[in-house]
Design a protein around this motif. Structure first.
Motif, short mmCIF file in Angstrom:
data_model
loop_
_atom_site.label_atom_id
_atom_site.label_comp_id
_atom_site.label_asym_id
_atom_site.label_seq_id
_atom_site.Cartn_x
_atom_site.Cartn_y
_atom_site.Cartn_z
N PHE A 46 32.73 -50.51 32.69
CA PHE A 46 32.65 -51.03 31.34
C PHE A 46 33.31 -50.05 30.37
N THR A 47 33.75 -50.59 29.26
CA THR A 47 34.34 -49.74 28.24
C THR A 47 33.24 -49.04 27.47
N ASP A 48 33.61 -47.96 26.80
CA ASP A 48 32.63 -47.24 26.00
C ASP A 48 32.07 -48.11 24.88
N HIS A 49 32.90 -49.00 24.35
CA HIS A 49 32.45 -49.91 23.29
C HIS A 49 31.32 -50.81 23.80
N HIS A 50 31.49 -51.36 25.01
CA HIS A 50 30.47 -52.24 25.59
C HIS A 50 29.17 -51.47 25.83
N ILE A 51 29.29 -50.24 26.32
CA ILE A 51 28.11 -49.41 26.59
C ILE A 51 27.38 -49.10 25.28
N ARG A 52 28.11 -48.69 24.24
CA ARG A 52 27.49 -48.35 22.96
C ARG A 52 26.83 -49.56 22.31
N LYS A 53 27.46 -50.72 22.49
CA LYS A 53 26.92 -51.95 21.92
C LYS A 53 25.55 -52.29 22.51
N ARG A 54 25.35 -51.95 23.76
CA ARG A 54 24.06 -52.21 24.42
C ARG A 54 23.04 -51.11 24.17
N GLY A 55 23.37 -50.08 23.39
CA GLY A 55 22.42 -49.02 23.09
C GLY A 55 22.45 -47.87 24.07
N TYR A 56 23.55 -47.71 24.78
CA TYR A 56 23.69 -46.65 25.77
C TYR A 56 24.79 -45.69 25.33
N HIS A 57 24.78 -44.52 25.90
CA HIS A 57 25.91 -43.60 25.75
C HIS A 57 26.23 -43.01 27.11
N SER A 58 27.38 -42.40 27.23
CA SER A 58 27.85 -41.89 28.52
C SER A 58 28.09 -40.40 28.44
N PHE A 59 27.83 -39.72 29.54
CA PHE A 59 28.25 -38.33 29.65
C PHE A 59 28.63 -38.06 31.10
N MET A 60 29.57 -37.15 31.27
CA MET A 60 30.11 -36.82 32.58
C MET A 60 29.38 -35.59 33.12
N SER A 61 28.98 -35.68 34.39
CA SER A 61 28.38 -34.51 35.03
C SER A 61 29.50 -33.70 35.67
N SER A 62 29.20 -32.47 36.01
CA SER A 62 30.22 -31.64 36.66
C SER A 62 30.46 -32.09 38.10
N PHE A 63 29.62 -32.99 38.60
CA PHE A 63 29.80 -33.54 39.94
C PHE A 63 30.78 -34.71 39.94
N GLY A 64 31.31 -35.05 38.76
CA GLY A 64 32.32 -36.09 38.67
C GLY A 64 31.76 -37.49 38.48
N LYS A 65 30.49 -37.62 38.17
CA LYS A 65 29.88 -38.93 37.96
C LYS A 65 29.59 -39.14 36.48
N VAL A 66 29.80 -40.37 36.02
CA VAL A 66 29.53 -40.73 34.64
C VAL A 66 28.13 -41.36 34.58
N PHE A 67 27.26 -40.79 33.77
CA PHE A 67 25.92 -41.32 33.58
C PHE A 67 25.93 -42.19 32.33
N HIS A 68 25.42 -43.41 32.45
CA HIS A 68 25.24 -44.31 31.32
C HIS A 68 23.74 -44.43 31.11
N VAL A 69 23.24 -43.81 30.05
CA VAL A 69 21.80 -43.81 29.78
C VAL A 69 21.57 -44.24 28.34
N GLU A 70 20.33 -44.60 28.04
CA GLU A 70 19.98 -44.96 26.66
C GLU A 70 20.26 -43.78 25.74
#
Length: 164
Positions: A46-70
């Motif tokens: 999903f795009t960052d816009h779609h994630i933000r619209k649902r009340g979530y934000h994203s951050f990247m871990s150093s393990f290379g995974k993107v976490f989408h959390v509230e």
């Protein structure tokens, strides 16, 4: 039987192997999943816009995974990674509680992975009030196809390999 007729019969038999009169594939059919999937899906569907619209934000871990959390969850530190997922600790801005968040990817790619995830969630829920086992808080699926699942757990202060 003449040689030409045998060749024709062999060709017909080989072409009939690919066709089936039954709409249900047999257990030994070529369409059956026989191991690791060759299709790799991108972890961020999903795009960052779609994630933000649902009340979530994203951050990247150093393990290379993107976490989408509230938006209320803020990264404290990365705890570890394995074949099954990546674990971080995050703090809730509302309650101040610190929890572990496990990101499990490719949950429904194979039946074995789905069974493993279900088994872990069931056991964590069952032992939620046990003093020596971490308990399940919540399960969140960000993507509609459940490609990635975030499991929130009580934070355990001691790693199991250091406990004696």
């Amino acid at each position: 039987m003449p040689r030409d007729e045998r060749r024709r019969n062999d060709r017909e038999r080989s072409s009939n192997r690919d066709k089936s009169s039954s709409p249900i594939p047999s257990p030994c059919s070529a369409t059956m999943d026989r191991g690791r999937s060759r299709i790799r899906r991108p972890s961020n569907q999903f795009t960052d816009h779609h994630i933000r619209k649902r009340g979530y934000h994203s951050f990247m871990s150093s393990f290379g995974k993107v976490f989408h959390v509230e938006k209320r969850w803020k990264l404290v530190r990365e705890m570890g990674s394995g074949a099954y997922g990546v674990v971080i600790s995050a703090a809730d801005e509302i309650s101040g509680q610190t929890v572990a968040i496990k990101l499990v990817t490719r949950v429904f790619e194979k039946i074995q992975l789905a069974k493993r995830a279900l088994r872990e969630i069931t056991l964590l829920r069952h032992f939620a009030n046990h003093e020596n086992i971490t308990g399940l808080i919540d399960v969140d699926a960000i993507t509609p196809d459940f490609h990635e699942v975030c499991v929130r757990l009580n934070l355990t202060p001691v790693l199991i390999n250091y406990a004696t």
